[in-house]
Scaffold this motif. Structure first.
Motif, PDB file in Angstrom:
ATOM      1  N   ARG A 164       6.485  17.606  89.090  1.00  0.00           N
ATOM      2  CA  ARG A 164       5.766  16.384  88.696  1.00  0.00           C
ATOM      3  C   ARG A 164       5.679  16.370  87.170  1.00  0.00           C
ATOM      4  NH1 ARG A 164       0.056  16.754  90.800  1.00  0.00           N
ATOM      5  NH2 ARG A 164      -0.025  14.508  90.406  1.00  0.00           N
ATOM      6  N   VAL A 165       6.090  15.280  86.522  1.00  0.00           N
ATOM      7  CA  VAL A 165       6.103  15.282  85.068  1.00  0.00           C
ATOM      8  C   VAL A 165       5.577  13.966  84.496  1.00  0.00           C
ATOM      9  CG1 VAL A 165       8.124  16.808  85.081  1.00  0.00           C
ATOM     10  CG2 VAL A 165       8.439  14.347  84.719  1.00  0.00           C
ATOM     11  N   VAL A 166       5.091  14.064  83.269  1.00  0.00           N
ATOM     12  CA  VAL A 166       4.919  12.914  82.390  1.00  0.00           C
ATOM     13  C   VAL A 166       5.719  13.222  81.125  1.00  0.00           C
ATOM     14  CG1 VAL A 166       2.655  12.243  83.287  1.00  0.00           C
ATOM     15  CG2 VAL A 166       2.783  13.852  81.375  1.00  0.00           C
ATOM     16  N   LEU A 167       6.225  12.194  80.480  1.00  0.00           N
ATOM     17  CA  LEU A 167       7.003  12.366  79.258  1.00  0.00           C
ATOM     18  C   LEU A 167       6.090  12.164  78.055  1.00  0.00           C
ATOM     19  CD1 LEU A 167      10.207  10.323  80.216  1.00  0.00           C
ATOM     20  CD2 LEU A 167       9.838  12.806  80.413  1.00  0.00           C
ATOM     21  N   ARG A 168       6.035  13.173  77.192  1.00  0.00           N
ATOM     22  CA  ARG A 168       5.184  13.080  76.007  1.00  0.00           C
ATOM     23  C   ARG A 168       5.934  12.365  74.888  1.00  0.00           C
ATOM     24  NH1 ARG A 168       1.547  17.773  73.029  1.00  0.00           N
ATOM     25  NH2 ARG A 168       1.048  16.556  71.160  1.00  0.00           N
ATOM     26  N   MET A 169       5.325  11.301  74.386  1.00  0.00           N
ATOM     27  CA  MET A 169       5.950  10.490  73.355  1.00  0.00           C
ATOM     28  C   MET A 169       5.557  10.979  71.963  1.00  0.00           C
ATOM     29  SD  MET A 169       5.279   6.461  72.583  1.00  0.00           S
ATOM     30  CE  MET A 169       6.346   5.521  71.487  1.00  0.00           C
ATOM     31  N   LEU A 170       6.522  11.012  71.055  1.00  0.00           N
ATOM     32  CA  LEU A 170       6.232  11.236  69.645  1.00  0.00           C
ATOM     33  C   LEU A 170       5.741   9.915  69.066  1.00  0.00           C
ATOM     34  CD1 LEU A 170       6.449  13.043  67.050  1.00  0.00           C
ATOM     35  CD2 LEU A 170       8.725  12.028  66.739  1.00  0.00           C
ATOM     36  N   PRO A 171       4.475   9.840  68.612  1.00  0.00           N
ATOM     37  CA  PRO A 171       3.959   8.567  68.092  1.00  0.00           C
ATOM     38  C   PRO A 171       4.799   8.048  66.938  1.00  0.00           C
ATOM     39  CG  PRO A 171       2.166  10.105  68.471  1.00  0.00           C
ATOM     40  CD  PRO A 171       3.436  10.889  68.635  1.00  0.00           C
ATOM     41  N   PRO A 172       5.009   6.755  66.856  1.00  0.00           N
ATOM     42  CA  PRO A 172       5.803   6.179  65.761  1.00  0.00           C
ATOM     43  C   PRO A 172       5.245   6.576  64.395  1.00  0.00           C
ATOM     44  CG  PRO A 172       5.380   4.536  67.451  1.00  0.00           C
ATOM     45  CD  PRO A 172       4.560   5.731  67.812  1.00  0.00           C
ATOM     46  N   GLY A 173       6.123   7.009  63.510  1.00  0.00           N
ATOM     47  CA  GLY A 173       5.707   7.396  62.171  1.00  0.00           C
ATOM     48  C   GLY A 173       5.140   8.794  62.060  1.00  0.00           C
ATOM     49  N   LEU A 187      16.804   8.270  77.134  1.00  0.00           N
ATOM     50  CA  LEU A 187      17.694   9.191  77.842  1.00  0.00           C
ATOM     51  C   LEU A 187      16.996   9.832  79.033  1.00  0.00           C
ATOM     52  CD1 LEU A 187      19.549  11.049  74.930  1.00  0.00           C
ATOM     53  CD2 LEU A 187      20.589   9.606  76.696  1.00  0.00           C
ATOM     54  N   ALA A 188      15.737  10.250  78.825  1.00  0.00           N
ATOM     55  CA  ALA A 188      15.007  10.933  79.891  1.00  0.00           C
ATOM     56  C   ALA A 188      14.819  10.033  81.102  1.00  0.00           C
ATOM     57  CB  ALA A 188      13.652  11.399  79.365  1.00  0.00           C
ATOM     58  N   ILE A 189      14.459   8.789  80.882  1.00  0.00           N
ATOM     59  CA  ILE A 189      14.215   7.862  81.992  1.00  0.00           C
ATOM     60  C   ILE A 189      15.471   7.679  82.836  1.00  0.00           C
ATOM     61  CG2 ILE A 189      13.702   5.455  82.550  1.00  0.00           C
ATOM     62  CD1 ILE A 189      11.808   5.434  80.131  1.00  0.00           C
ATOM     63  N   THR A 190      16.629   7.624  82.170  1.00  0.00           N
ATOM     64  CA  THR A 190      17.883   7.422  82.912  1.00  0.00           C
ATOM     65  C   THR A 190      18.455   8.721  83.458  1.00  0.00           C
ATOM     66  OG1 THR A 190      19.130   7.565  80.823  1.00  0.00           O
ATOM     67  CG2 THR A 190      18.458   5.376  81.568  1.00  0.00           C
ATOM     68  N   ARG A 191      18.085   9.844  82.831  1.00  0.00           N
ATOM     69  CA  ARG A 191      18.663  11.127  83.229  1.00  0.00           C
ATOM     70  C   ARG A 191      17.937  11.743  84.425  1.00  0.00           C
ATOM     71  NH1 ARG A 191      19.192  15.939  78.851  1.00  0.00           N
ATOM     72  NH2 ARG A 191      20.540  14.356  77.901  1.00  0.00           N
ATOM     73  N   ILE A 192      16.657  11.500  84.583  1.00  0.00           N
ATOM     74  CA  ILE A 192      15.867  12.173  85.617  1.00  0.00           C
ATOM     75  C   ILE A 192      16.385  11.812  87.013  1.00  0.00           C
ATOM     76  CG2 ILE A 192      13.591  12.242  86.732  1.00  0.00           C
ATOM     77  CD1 ILE A 192      12.339  12.010  83.963  1.00  0.00           C
ATOM     78  N   ASP A 193      16.634  12.839  87.788  1.00  0.00           N
ATOM     79  CA  ASP A 193      17.007  12.673  89.199  1.00  0.00           C
ATOM     80  C   ASP A 193      15.724  12.718  90.028  1.00  0.00           C
ATOM     81  OD1 ASP A 193      17.928  12.737  91.767  1.00  0.00           O
ATOM     82  OD2 ASP A 193      18.983  14.651  91.583  1.00  0.00           O
ATOM     83  N   PRO A 194      15.318  11.590  90.644  1.00  0.00           N
ATOM     84  CA  PRO A 194      14.060  11.571  91.401  1.00  0.00           C
ATOM     85  C   PRO A 194      13.989  12.594  92.527  1.00  0.00           C
ATOM     86  CG  PRO A 194      14.877   9.343  91.031  1.00  0.00           C
ATOM     87  CD  PRO A 194      15.980  10.286  90.621  1.00  0.00           C
ATOM     88  N   GLU A 195      15.136  13.115  92.945  1.00  0.00           N
ATOM     89  CA  GLU A 195      15.123  14.116  94.006  1.00  0.00           C
ATOM     90  C   GLU A 195      14.608  15.467  93.520  1.00  0.00           C
ATOM     91  OE1 GLU A 195      15.820  13.589  97.218  1.00  0.00           O
ATOM     92  OE2 GLU A 195      15.973  11.471  96.652  1.00  0.00           O
ATOM     93  N   SER A 196      14.767  15.761  92.230  1.00  0.00           N
ATOM     94  CA  SER A 196      14.351  17.064  91.708  1.00  0.00           C
ATOM     95  C   SER A 196      13.156  16.975  90.767  1.00  0.00           C
ATOM     96  CB  SER A 196      15.521  17.737  90.970  1.00  0.00           C
ATOM     97  OG  SER A 196      15.965  16.922  89.890  1.00  0.00           O
ATOM     98  N   VAL A 197      12.962  15.809  90.166  1.00  0.00           N
ATOM     99  CA  VAL A 197      11.849  15.623  89.227  1.00  0.00           C
ATOM    100  C   VAL A 197      11.182  14.287  89.517  1.00  0.00           C
ATOM    101  CG1 VAL A 197      11.186  15.334  86.811  1.00  0.00           C
ATOM    102  CG2 VAL A 197      12.940  17.011  87.421  1.00  0.00           C
ATOM    103  N   ARG A 198       9.880  14.325  89.704  1.00  0.00           N
ATOM    104  CA  ARG A 198       9.104  13.111  89.967  1.00  0.00           C
ATOM    105  C   ARG A 198       8.450  12.661  88.656  1.00  0.00           C
ATOM    106  NH1 ARG A 198       6.122  10.589  94.271  1.00  0.00           N
ATOM    107  NH2 ARG A 198       4.124   9.741  93.517  1.00  0.00           N
TER     108      ARG A 198
END
Length: 470
Positions: A164-173, A187-198
């Motif tokens: 189970r993951v959340v993606l940590r964003m680098l704040p702008p600036g 890249l992360a949103i398109t790369r994640i395979d829902p079968e292995s990472v939620r």
């Protein structure tokens, strides 16, 4: 050497070397502790040195105050206690009792949280470049993992169990070393395979204590949440981290200090720089700051409409008024500066227990002098027991209500959030101060106390009847 005939020297010599008072807000439990004729002394005898007092019931009340704000705004909220702020086991146990989660950043913190009663699904795992052990433990116990790099995603995808993951964003600036850039998020949103990472959502952390930037960045990330749902990810969580301010002293005391601070108030005539101080008066602390975040630009409305829960990771704010640090005076020296006398006390501990020294600053709320008895206001500095010149618990010449003597106690207020153990060490082979857990007696008469299990295996319970019932 200064010339006594120089007019500037004469003006300087007449200046008051006593700092403005910084009286701390105190809860009833703290006032009762200070009013008891023997409780502090009994604790000191039992611990054998400096010690910290924890009152975990206050943590529970702070959690409920945050939860009430979420309920008032009609927003689904999640509270994760930032465990790095204090290692005490009693705080984790109180979080478990109150239904809060815990934010951890190491295998040791994760195990301590589980041992304290936190369900694995209520853990948020943060920090950079997490070890293989931490990632495996996190996945096994169903914790949410805040992803700090694309490489972490690849390592999780190789594990046999779904993460189970959340993606940590680098704040702008931001120049922070933490978080993913906009391109890396794409890249992360398109790369994640829902079968292995939620993928369950996004997170960020901001420095400072302004509510508006947190709300604005949360609104931006709501759009990311909707985008991720378009790729089939079950996104439901947005974490805005911690940084909820704490109000230590009244507004007037803080203004008087800030407007008047000068080098003459300090033992070595070296005042910390203005921007190094924590804002010890905070007009909208903790839950009130959360209410402002939710109200800003309709954030609560957007969260409700999109079915997104808002997670927060407060540390200091959940520990507000939940603990104090106690030192015995083991030496008194009379000194003078610019023709005025002051006392330099040596406490039986070190400044490592008041960690504002991290930031070339100082912990400013005034300690209480115990026993409480009448006397003449006396400017007083407090040094530590080590051989280091810079080991000063309080460089500031605090206006204590009387002249301290050897054997008195100094009780520094509201130190549970980061102050009491974040950078303590066994310097000079001195033991790290233990934590004493103070609870109201079940019959409502006085207190019961134990040593916190994170410091000692001692589990005996000592009963102290309130002074007015003896």
């Amino acid at each position: 050497m200064a010339d006594p005939d120089d007019p500037a020297f004469r003006v300087r010599a007449r200046a008051d070397i006593t700092a403005a008072p910084m009286p701390a807000h105190r809860d009833p439990w703290e006032r009762a502790l200070l009013a008891d004729p023997r409780l502090l002394r009994d604790m000191a005898l039992a611990t054998g040195g400096p010690f910290h007092v924890m009152y975990p019931a206050r943590v529970g009340r702070n959690i409920h105050a945050f939860r009430a704000v979420f309920a008032e705004a009609g927003v689904v909220g999640a509270i994760y206690y930032g465990k790095k702020a204090n290692k005490a086991d009693c705080v984790v146990a109180e979080c478990a009792n109150a239904g809060a989660g815990v934010d951890v950043s190491s295998s040791e913190e994760l195990v301590a949280a589980l041992r304290g009663g936190i369900d694995g699904g209520d853990l948020m795992v943060t920090g950079p470049a997490k070890s293989d052990e931490l990632l495996c433990l996190s996945v096994r116990h169903r914790a949410i993992i805040a992803i700090d790099s694309l490489e972490e995603l690849d390592r999780l995808a190789a594990l046999p169990d779904r993460a189970r993951v959340v993606l940590r964003m680098l704040p702008p600036g931001s120049r922070s070393r933490f978080g993913l850039t906009e391109d890396q998020l794409d890249l992360a949103i398109t790369r994640i395979d829902p079968e292995s990472v939620r993928l369950e959502g996004f997170s960020f952390h901001l420095t400072g204590y302004d509510y508006a930037p947190r709300a604005e960045l949360a609104l931006t990330l709501i759009e990311r949440c909707l985008e991720a749902r378009g790729f089939g990810h079950p996104v439901t969580t947005l974490s805005i981290g911690g940084g909820f301010g704490v109000d230590y002293v009244p507004a007037q005391a803080w203004r008087t200090f800030v407007d008047g601070v000068n080098p003459l108030w300090f033992h070595d005539e070296k005042a910390p720089t203005a921007n190094s101080y924590y804002p010890y008066h905070f007009p909208n602390p903790g839950p009130e700051m959360l209410a402002r975040v939710l109200a800003h630009n309709g954030l609560a409305r957007r969260l409700r409409r999109e079915g997104i829960r808002l997670a927060v990771e407060p540390g200091r704010a959940l520990l507000d008024r939940a603990g104090s640090s106690v030192f015995r005076v083991q030496g008194v020296k009379e000194l003078s500066a610019h023709g005025q006398k002051y006392l330099l006390l040596t406490a039986n501990g070190t400044s490592l227990s008041l960690s504002e020294q991290w930031f070339d600053s100082e912990y400013l709320p005034d300690p209480a002098l115990w026993p409480q008895r009448p006397g003449t206001v006396t400017p007083t500095c407090v040094g530590g027991a080590s051989c280091l010149e810079d080991d000063m618990l309080s460089r500031r010449r605090i206006p204590l209500p009387r002249a301290a003597v050897t054997g008195d106690f100094l009780v520094y207020p509201n130190t549970a959030g980061y102050q009491m153990d974040s950078n303590e060490s066994a310097f000079h082979q001195l033991p790290i101060p233990p934590k004493v857990v103070l609870r109201d007696a079940e019959d409502g008469a006085g207190f019961e106390w134990t040593l916190d299990s994170s410091n000692s295996p001692v589990t005996s319970r000592i009963r102290h009847i309130a002074a007015d019932e003896r």
